[in-house]
Design a protein around this motif. Structure first.
Motif, PDB file in Angstrom:
ATOM      1  N   GLN A 130       0.839  -1.191   0.000  1.00  0.00           N
ATOM      2  CA  GLN A 130       0.000   0.000   0.000  1.00  0.00           C
ATOM      3  C   GLN A 130       0.875   1.241   0.000  1.00  0.00           C
ATOM      4  OE1 GLN A 130      -3.705   0.448   2.580  1.00  0.00           O
ATOM      5  NE2 GLN A 130      -2.321   1.831   3.662  1.00  0.00           N
ATOM      6  N   VAL A 131       0.408   2.272  -0.717  1.00  0.00           N
ATOM      7  CA  VAL A 131       1.071   3.571  -0.718  1.00  0.00           C
ATOM      8  C   VAL A 131       0.024   4.609  -0.339  1.00  0.00           C
ATOM      9  CG1 VAL A 131       2.378   5.266  -2.043  1.00  0.00           C
ATOM     10  CG2 VAL A 131       2.682   2.831  -2.502  1.00  0.00           C
ATOM     11  N   SER A 132       0.390   5.512   0.572  1.00  0.00           N
ATOM     12  CA  SER A 132      -0.575   6.487   1.084  1.00  0.00           C
ATOM     13  C   SER A 132      -0.005   7.892   1.062  1.00  0.00           C
ATOM     14  CB  SER A 132      -0.977   6.147   2.525  1.00  0.00           C
ATOM     15  OG  SER A 132      -1.480   4.834   2.628  1.00  0.00           O
ATOM     16  N   VAL A 133      -0.897   8.861   0.783  1.00  0.00           N
ATOM     17  CA  VAL A 133      -0.620  10.276   0.987  1.00  0.00           C
ATOM     18  C   VAL A 133      -1.821  10.829   1.746  1.00  0.00           C
ATOM     19  CG1 VAL A 133      -0.174  12.519  -0.052  1.00  0.00           C
ATOM     20  CG2 VAL A 133       0.695  10.450  -1.149  1.00  0.00           C
ATOM     21  N   GLY A 134      -1.612  11.153   3.011  1.00  0.00           N
ATOM     22  CA  GLY A 134      -2.734  11.598   3.825  1.00  0.00           C
ATOM     23  C   GLY A 134      -3.774  10.494   3.942  1.00  0.00           C
ATOM     24  N   ASP A 135      -5.022  10.828   3.593  1.00  0.00           N
ATOM     25  CA  ASP A 135      -6.091   9.823   3.678  1.00  0.00           C
ATOM     26  C   ASP A 135      -6.325   9.107   2.347  1.00  0.00           C
ATOM     27  OD1 ASP A 135      -7.167  11.883   2.235  1.00  0.00           O
ATOM     28  OD2 ASP A 135      -8.937  12.164   3.494  1.00  0.00           O
ATOM     29  N   ARG A 136      -5.417   9.310   1.376  1.00  0.00           N
ATOM     30  CA  ARG A 136      -5.542   8.647   0.073  1.00  0.00           C
ATOM     31  C   ARG A 136      -4.568   7.485  -0.003  1.00  0.00           C
ATOM     32  NH1 ARG A 136      -8.915  11.816  -3.896  1.00  0.00           N
ATOM     33  NH2 ARG A 136      -9.887  13.265  -2.432  1.00  0.00           N
ATOM     34  N   SER A 137      -5.064   6.298  -0.375  1.00  0.00           N
ATOM     35  CA  SER A 137      -4.211   5.120  -0.462  1.00  0.00           C
ATOM     36  C   SER A 137      -4.490   4.344  -1.736  1.00  0.00           C
ATOM     37  CB  SER A 137      -4.452   4.196   0.750  1.00  0.00           C
ATOM     38  OG  SER A 137      -4.148   4.852   1.952  1.00  0.00           O
ATOM     39  N   VAL A 138      -3.444   3.685  -2.262  1.00  0.00           N
ATOM     40  CA  VAL A 138      -3.597   2.810  -3.430  1.00  0.00           C
ATOM     41  C   VAL A 138      -2.714   1.591  -3.237  1.00  0.00           C
ATOM     42  CG1 VAL A 138      -4.097   4.710  -5.031  1.00  0.00           C
ATOM     43  CG2 VAL A 138      -1.729   3.939  -4.714  1.00  0.00           C
ATOM     44  N   GLN A 139      -3.042   0.529  -3.985  1.00  0.00           N
ATOM     45  CA  GLN A 139      -2.183  -0.652  -4.051  1.00  0.00           C
ATOM     46  C   GLN A 139      -1.290  -0.527  -5.276  1.00  0.00           C
ATOM     47  OE1 GLN A 139      -4.691  -4.130  -4.030  1.00  0.00           O
ATOM     48  NE2 GLN A 139      -4.714  -4.232  -1.802  1.00  0.00           N
ATOM     49  N   PRO A 140       0.019  -0.677  -5.120  1.00  0.00           N
ATOM     50  CA  PRO A 140       0.904  -0.571  -6.290  1.00  0.00           C
ATOM     51  C   PRO A 140       0.641  -1.708  -7.281  1.00  0.00           C
ATOM     52  CG  PRO A 140       2.142  -0.451  -4.227  1.00  0.00           C
ATOM     53  CD  PRO A 140       0.761  -0.894  -3.881  1.00  0.00           C
ATOM     54  N   ALA A 141       0.989  -1.487  -8.535  1.00  0.00           N
ATOM     55  CA  ALA A 141       0.927  -2.534  -9.550  1.00  0.00           C
ATOM     56  C   ALA A 141       2.017  -3.570  -9.281  1.00  0.00           C
ATOM     57  CB  ALA A 141       1.096  -1.918 -10.937  1.00  0.00           C
ATOM     58  N   LYS A 142       2.028  -4.649 -10.077  1.00  0.00           N
ATOM     59  CA  LYS A 142       2.999  -5.718  -9.856  1.00  0.00           C
ATOM     60  C   LYS A 142       4.437  -5.221  -9.941  1.00  0.00           C
ATOM     61  CE  LYS A 142       0.113  -9.611 -11.326  1.00  0.00           C
ATOM     62  NZ  LYS A 142      -0.049 -10.737 -12.298  1.00  0.00           N
ATOM     63  N   ASP A 143       4.663  -4.231 -10.820  1.00  0.00           N
ATOM     64  CA  ASP A 143       6.026  -3.715 -10.949  1.00  0.00           C
ATOM     65  C   ASP A 143       6.328  -2.630  -9.913  1.00  0.00           C
ATOM     66  OD1 ASP A 143       4.491  -1.631 -11.862  1.00  0.00           O
ATOM     67  OD2 ASP A 143       5.606  -1.340 -13.734  1.00  0.00           O
ATOM     68  N   GLY A 144       5.391  -2.366  -9.003  1.00  0.00           N
ATOM     69  CA  GLY A 144       5.590  -1.373  -7.956  1.00  0.00           C
ATOM     70  C   GLY A 144       5.121   0.023  -8.296  1.00  0.00           C
ATOM     71  N   SER A 145       4.721   0.263  -9.538  1.00  0.00           N
ATOM     72  CA  SER A 145       4.308   1.608  -9.928  1.00  0.00           C
ATOM     73  C   SER A 145       2.970   1.964  -9.270  1.00  0.00           C
ATOM     74  CB  SER A 145       4.198   1.716 -11.445  1.00  0.00           C
ATOM     75  OG  SER A 145       3.239   0.805 -11.940  1.00  0.00           O
ATOM     76  N   PHE A 146       2.807   3.249  -8.986  1.00  0.00           N
ATOM     77  CA  PHE A 146       1.567   3.711  -8.375  1.00  0.00           C
ATOM     78  C   PHE A 146       1.279   5.149  -8.817  1.00  0.00           C
ATOM     79  CE2 PHE A 146       4.831   5.194  -5.482  1.00  0.00           C
ATOM     80  CZ  PHE A 146       4.417   6.484  -5.158  1.00  0.00           C
ATOM     81  N   GLU A 147       0.039   5.557  -8.637  1.00  0.00           N
ATOM     82  CA  GLU A 147      -0.392   6.918  -8.957  1.00  0.00           C
ATOM     83  C   GLU A 147      -1.509   7.288  -7.991  1.00  0.00           C
ATOM     84  OE1 GLU A 147      -2.990   8.583 -12.554  1.00  0.00           O
ATOM     85  OE2 GLU A 147      -0.894   8.200 -13.166  1.00  0.00           O
ATOM     86  N   ILE A 148      -1.366   8.449  -7.331  1.00  0.00           N
ATOM     87  CA  ILE A 148      -2.369   8.931  -6.376  1.00  0.00           C
ATOM     88  C   ILE A 148      -2.821  10.318  -6.801  1.00  0.00           C
ATOM     89  CG2 ILE A 148      -2.828   9.567  -3.976  1.00  0.00           C
ATOM     90  CD1 ILE A 148      -0.824   7.524  -3.081  1.00  0.00           C
ATOM     91  N   GLN A 149      -4.113  10.497  -6.912  1.00  0.00           N
ATOM     92  CA  GLN A 149      -4.681  11.792  -7.275  1.00  0.00           C
ATOM     93  C   GLN A 149      -5.065  12.542  -5.999  1.00  0.00           C
ATOM     94  OE1 GLN A 149      -4.895  12.959 -10.351  1.00  0.00           O
ATOM     95  NE2 GLN A 149      -4.285  11.085 -11.420  1.00  0.00           N
ATOM     96  N   LEU A 150      -4.521  13.748  -5.823  1.00  0.00           N
ATOM     97  CA  LEU A 150      -4.875  14.605  -4.696  1.00  0.00           C
ATOM     98  C   LEU A 150      -5.764  15.736  -5.195  1.00  0.00           C
ATOM     99  CD1 LEU A 150      -1.396  14.891  -2.923  1.00  0.00           C
ATOM    100  CD2 LEU A 150      -3.200  13.206  -2.554  1.00  0.00           C
ATOM    101  N   PRO A 151      -6.770  16.129  -4.416  1.00  0.00           N
ATOM    102  CA  PRO A 151      -7.711  17.157  -4.899  1.00  0.00           C
ATOM    103  C   PRO A 151      -7.098  18.537  -5.022  1.00  0.00           C
ATOM    104  CG  PRO A 151      -8.165  16.578  -2.607  1.00  0.00           C
ATOM    105  CD  PRO A 151      -7.150  15.602  -3.105  1.00  0.00           C
ATOM    106  N   HIS A 152      -6.029  18.803  -4.262  1.00  0.00           N
ATOM    107  CA  HIS A 152      -5.365  20.105  -4.347  1.00  0.00           C
ATOM    108  C   HIS A 152      -3.942  19.960  -3.834  1.00  0.00           C
ATOM    109  CE1 HIS A 152      -5.712  20.583   0.017  1.00  0.00           C
ATOM    110  NE2 HIS A 152      -6.960  20.161  -0.109  1.00  0.00           N
ATOM    111  N   ALA A 153      -3.150  20.975  -4.079  1.00  0.00           N
ATOM    112  CA  ALA A 153      -1.755  20.932  -3.650  1.00  0.00           C
ATOM    113  C   ALA A 153      -1.687  20.853  -2.127  1.00  0.00           C
ATOM    114  CB  ALA A 153      -1.019  22.178  -4.140  1.00  0.00           C
ATOM    115  N   PRO A 154      -0.987  19.843  -1.591  1.00  0.00           N
ATOM    116  CA  PRO A 154      -0.886  19.730  -0.133  1.00  0.00           C
ATOM    117  C   PRO A 154       0.113  20.733   0.420  1.00  0.00           C
ATOM    118  CG  PRO A 154       0.423  18.038  -1.170  1.00  0.00           C
ATOM    119  CD  PRO A 154      -0.262  18.780  -2.283  1.00  0.00           C
ATOM    120  N   LEU A 155       0.047  20.923   1.720  1.00  0.00           N
ATOM    121  CA  LEU A 155       1.017  21.792   2.370  1.00  0.00           C
ATOM    122  C   LEU A 155       2.332  21.025   2.473  1.00  0.00           C
ATOM    123  CD1 LEU A 155       1.310  24.572   3.607  1.00  0.00           C
ATOM    124  CD2 LEU A 155       0.525  23.660   5.787  1.00  0.00           C
ATOM    125  N   ASP A 156       2.684  20.557   3.642  1.00  0.00           N
ATOM    126  CA  ASP A 156       3.858  19.703   3.807  1.00  0.00           C
ATOM    127  C   ASP A 156       3.348  18.354   4.287  1.00  0.00           C
ATOM    128  OD1 ASP A 156       5.856  21.586   3.136  1.00  0.00           O
ATOM    129  OD2 ASP A 156       5.584  22.534   5.084  1.00  0.00           O
TER     130      ASP A 156
END
Length: 443
Positions: free
Chosen positions: A74-100
C-alpha cells in the motif's frame, strides 16, 4: 554378557542419533540458505521512489503523485491510499496541492518507508489595484477598474472582505460576523468573483485583521473585554484610530474569527487572502495590555499566520500579509517580524509608499519626491529578511498624492524600481480607488 550387549545397543543408538542430527543440520543449512522463508522476505522494507511532481499554479489545482514502491502492499498520501501494480508503480490523485506532507509505502509485515512530499505552488504574477466594497458597488468606480483589466493593465483585483471599520462587505455566514453586526450586503461576493474570473482576472481578498472597531466595540459591551487590547488601567486602548479600535490578537476567539473569514472567502472562490493590520498598534508597549498573551507580540502575530496557513490553503486560496515598510529594520515597533512571518506566507506585501518614509531614510534625501530610489532601496532589505523562505515579495505602491502630486510618472517610477529590484508584481493603493492607467503598460 547381558550387560555388554546392552552397552553395544546403546552405543549403536547413539551413533545413529548423531548421524540423524548431522543430516538434519545439513538440510537446514542448505535449504535455509537457498529458500528464504516468506516471513523473511516480507520483513524487507519496501523501496520507494517518487517521480518529479509538476508545480501547481493554485491551491485549487489537483495534483498527481507518481512513483514506484517495490515490495509495498500500500502507498498512502494523507487519507488517500492505493495498491501498487505488480512492478511497484503507483499513482495517487490529490484534490489540491498539499502543504507539507509525506508519501508512505507500507510492506506486508507492516514496516514502512516515508518520503517527504512538497508540491511547489508557483503563483501567477500579480499586478493589482485596491478596491473597497463600496467602490465595487458603485458603477463608475467598478467600470474604471474593469477597463484597466480589459486593456491588460492589471491582472488582479484586491477586493476588500473586511475593511478598516470592521465591516464585512458581503453577506458573510461566519456566526460572529452576523452576531456583531459586521456582515453587510454592500456587494455580492459570488457575483463579483464570477464576473472577474470570467474575464481571467484573479481576486485577492483583503481582511483588515486586528484593527476592528466594529467587533471591538461589540465585544467590550457584550461581556468580552479580553477580546480588546487594553491600557494599564484595564480600559480599552485608545489610539489615533479611535477609542476602541484594536481587537486583541492574543485572543483565541479573535484569531478564530479572522481565520474563519479567510476560509469562507477561499471557499467562495477568492484566489488569495491578504491580512492587513496584522500587527499591534504602533506606540509604546507599556501603554498596552494583551489579555492571555503567553509569548512576545511578534511571535503571536507570526503564529497566527502559521495557524491560518493550512486551513486557507485547504480551502483553495493563497495566504499573504501586508506589512509596514519599516518592519524590515524595526520589527518591534509594530510586532511584525519579517523572517518569522515569511515562513508561513505565500507572499508578503510591504507598504512602501514614498510619502510614509522619513527624510534621509535609506540615504534618500526626500523619499516622497524620489519614489524610484526609496522603493528600490527598501526592497533590498526585504529580500535579505526573506532569504531562505519560500515567500515572495509583492509590494504595495503609492497611487495617491500626499505632500507631492503623484501622476503617471511617479507611479511608473515605483513600478520600474520594483522590476529593477527583481520582483515582477505589485499592488497599487489609492483609498479613493482612483488610479492612473497611464502608469500601467498593457500586457
Amino acid at each position: 554378557m547381558r550387560l555388554r550387549s546392552i552397552r553395544r545397543r546403546r552405543s549403536t543408538l547413539l551413533a545413529i542419533g548423531a548421524v540423524v542430527i548431522l543430516v538434519l543440520a545439513a538440510l537446514v543449512f542448505v535449504f535455509g540458505r537457498s529458500r528464504p522463508s516468506a516471513a523473511g522476505a516480507d520483513a524487507r522494507p519496501p523501496r520507494l521512489e517518487l517521480a518529479p511532481t509538476a508545480a501547481a499554479t493554485s491551491y485549487r489545482d489537483p495534483v498527481t503523485v507518481r512513483g514506484k514502491a517495490i515490495g509495498a502492499k500500500q502507498v498512502s498520501v494523507g487519507d488517500r491510499s492505493v495498491q501498487p501494480a505488480k512492478d511497484g508503480s503507483f499513482e495517487i490523485q490529490l484534490p489540491h496541492a498539499p502543504l507539507d506532507t509525506t508519501v508512505v509505502a507500507t510492506g506486508a509485515a507492516g514496516d514502512h518507508v516515508t518520503i517527504p512530499l512538497k508540491v511547489e505552488v508557483a503563483l501567477p504574477r500579480i499586478r493589482a489595484v485596491h478596491v473597497t466594497a463600496y467602490a465595487w458597488a458603485y458603477d463608475p468606480m467598478r467600470d474604471a477598474v474593469l477597463d484597466m483589466a480589459r486593456e491588460g493593465r492589471i491582472d488582479t483585483v484586491e477586493l476588500d472582505i473586511k475593511d478598516e471599520d470592521g465591516m464585512v462587505g458581503y453577506d458573510s455566514q461566519v456566526p460572529l460576523a452576523r452576531e456583531s453586526g459586521a456582515a453587510t450586503t454592500i456587494y455580492d461576493a459570488p457575483g463579483a468573483l464570477k464576473q472577474l474570473h470570467d474575464m481571467g482576472i484573479k481576486v485577492v481578498g483583503r481582511i483588515v485583521a486586528f484593527r476592528d472597531p466594529t467587533l471591538a466595540g461589540w465585544a467590550w459591551h457584550n461581556g468580552h473585554p479580553d477580546w480588546v487590547i487594553q491600557n494599564p488601567s484595564g480600559q480599552p486602548y485608545s489610539s489615533g484610530y479611535g477609542a476602541i479600535a484594536f481587537t486583541n490578537f492574543a485572543s483565541p476567539e479573535i484569531r478564530s474569527y479572522n481565520r474563519d473569514l479567510a476560509v469562507e472567502a477561499a471557499r467562495l472562490g477568492f484566489d488569495g487572502v491578504m491580512y492587513d493590520y496584522i500587527r499591534r498598534p504602533d506606540g509604546n508597549l507599556t501603554g498596552m495590555q494583551f489579555p492571555g498573551l503567553a509569548e512576545s507580540p511578534s511571535d503571536s502575530i507570526a503564529n497566527f499566520l502559521r495557524d491560518c496557513r493550512e486551513p486557507v490553503h485547504d480551502a483553495g486560496a493563497s495566504l499573504s500579509a501586508a506589512v509596514f515598510g519599516i518592519a524590515a529594520t524595526r520589527p518591534d515597533e509594530i510586532a511584525q517580524d519579517i523572517p518569522s512571518m515569511a515562513r508561513y506566507a505565500d507572499f508578503l506585501a510591504p507598504m512602501l509608499y514614498p510619502s510614509h518614509w522619513h527624510t534621509g531614510e535609506y540615504d534618500v534625501a526626500n523619499p516622497n519626491a524620489q519614489p524610484y530610489d526609496i522603493v528600490f532601496r527598501s526592497l533590498q532589505d526585504f529580500r535579505a529578511r526573506t532569504a531562505g523562505t519560500n515567500a515572495q515579495i509583492i509590494p504595495w505602491l503609492q497611487d495617491f498624492s500626499l505632500g507631492v502630486a503623484y501622476g503617471d510618472a511617479e507611479v511608473r517610477a515605483q513600478i520600474d524600481a520594483t522590476y529593477a529590484a527583481g520582483y515582477n508584481g505589485f499592488f497599487l493603493w489609492n483609498p479613493a480607488v482612483s488610479y492612473h492607467p497611464g502608469a500601467l503598460a498593457p500586457n
